[in-house]
Write a protein that holds these residues in place. Structure first.
Motif, short mmCIF file in Angstrom:
data_model
loop_
_atom_site.label_atom_id
_atom_site.label_comp_id
_atom_site.label_asym_id
_atom_site.label_seq_id
_atom_site.Cartn_x
_atom_site.Cartn_y
_atom_site.Cartn_z
N ARG A 90 0.92 -1.43 0.45
CA ARG A 90 0.37 0.14 0.08
C ARG A 90 0.70 1.56 -0.04
O ARG A 90 0.38 2.16 0.28
N LEU A 92 2.16 2.59 -2.17
CA LEU A 92 2.58 3.98 -3.22
C LEU A 92 0.77 4.85 -3.06
O LEU A 92 0.40 5.73 -3.20
N SER A 93 0.40 3.74 -2.55
CA SER A 93 -0.91 4.51 -3.13
C SER A 93 -1.40 5.05 -1.48
O SER A 93 -2.40 6.33 -1.99
N LEU A 95 1.52 6.96 -0.27
CA LEU A 95 1.99 8.42 -1.05
C LEU A 95 1.44 9.25 -2.20
O LEU A 95 1.36 10.35 -1.59
N THR A 96 0.47 8.94 -2.67
CA THR A 96 -0.57 9.41 -3.16
C THR A 96 -2.00 10.03 -2.50
O THR A 96 -1.90 11.33 -3.36
N THR A 97 -2.42 9.41 -2.04
CA THR A 97 -3.41 9.91 -1.18
C THR A 97 -2.73 10.64 -0.90
O THR A 97 -3.14 11.67 -0.60
N PHE A 99 0.07 13.03 -0.69
CA PHE A 99 0.16 14.21 -1.64
C PHE A 99 -1.05 15.02 -2.13
O PHE A 99 -1.22 16.21 -2.09
N ILE A 100 -1.84 14.21 -3.02
CA ILE A 100 -3.42 14.52 -3.08
C ILE A 100 -3.98 15.65 -1.83
O ILE A 100 -4.41 16.88 -2.04
N TRP A 217 5.48 16.30 1.75
CA TRP A 217 5.33 16.26 0.53
C TRP A 217 4.72 18.14 0.46
O TRP A 217 4.97 18.72 -0.39
#
Length: 232
Positions: A90, A92-93, A95-97, A99-100, A217
């Motif tokens: 999890r 990548l998900s 980090l992406t979450t 970041f958003i 971030w």
């Protein structure tokens, strides 16, 4: 009275005592607007005004509490270590979450403030609202903001996030422990993570992780945002 507030031997027990009483009061009334942190801040402000004590005097007496903000965030790493199995597959998900979340946090605060005609310094002060206080103050200073204003915004954001987070989860039927932890940590930093810990160990661990990632971030995105603002 200044001697009491400037002396850690008196100031620290006074501050901690007020907070513990606020916790007791909150446990009794169970009304979310009476969050212990909000009550403690309100009572301390009233005491400083009534006694005509300068905030810098109180800051001098309570410096240990301010110092422990950093180590307390680092200590959450142990909780995360205990729940590390929930990170497998999890990363990548997550980090992406976050970041958003960092992007939305900056735009929804600094961006809206700027569009509504706020001074650039005010907008810069609003930008780090979604990160924990020690990081937010540094980012505010580096990007032309007002650290004192940033501290207030961060505390208010934390309290509001901690108050409305659980009801929103219930309303939207968000049952994922990982999602709830990340949401509270990313939007309401320390206060949100304290609420996440009350929801469960997994939520608390992911809340602590979100605090750290959100700081990274935001520290990367905020200078970019400030650069764009200068071009406008």
């Amino acid at each position: 009275m200044e001697q009491i507030f400037s002396n850690p031997l008196y100031c620290l027990p006074l501050t901690i005592g007020i907070y513990l009483l606020s916790v007791k009061f909150y446990a009794w009334v169970r009304i979310r607007i009476f969050h212990p942190l909000a009550i403690t801040i309100a009572l301390l402000i009233i005491m400083l005004i009534v006694t005509k004590t300068d905030y810098e005097v109180y800051k001098q007496g309570s410096y240990l509490i301010n110092f422990l903000l950093g180590p307390s965030v680092v200590a959450l790493g142990y909780v995360l270590y205990e729940q590390s199995e929930h990170l497998k597959g999890r990363v990548l998900s997550i980090l992406t979450t976050v970041f958003i979340g960092a992007f939305v946090g900056i735009i929804s605060a600094a961006g809206i403030a700027y569009l509504m005609g706020a001074d650039k310094a005010i907008a810069a002060s609003m930008g780090p609202r979604s990160v924990t206080t020690p990081i937010a103050i540094v980012l505010s200073e580096q990007n032309g903001g007002i650290p004192a204003l940033t501290a207030v915004v961060v505390v208010v954001a934390g309290i509001l996030g901690g108050l409305i987070g659980p009801p929103i989860f219930k309303l939207l039927k968000i049952d994922s422990r990982i999602a709830r932890g990340l949401a509270l940590g990313a939007s309401a930093h320390g206060v949100g993570t304290s609420v996440a810990i009350q929801l469960g160990a997994v939520e608390g661990a992911l809340g602590g992780l979100a605090i750290g990632i959100m700081g990274i971030w935001t520290s990367l995105l905020l200078p970019v945002f400030q650069y764009i603002i200068k071009l406008l």
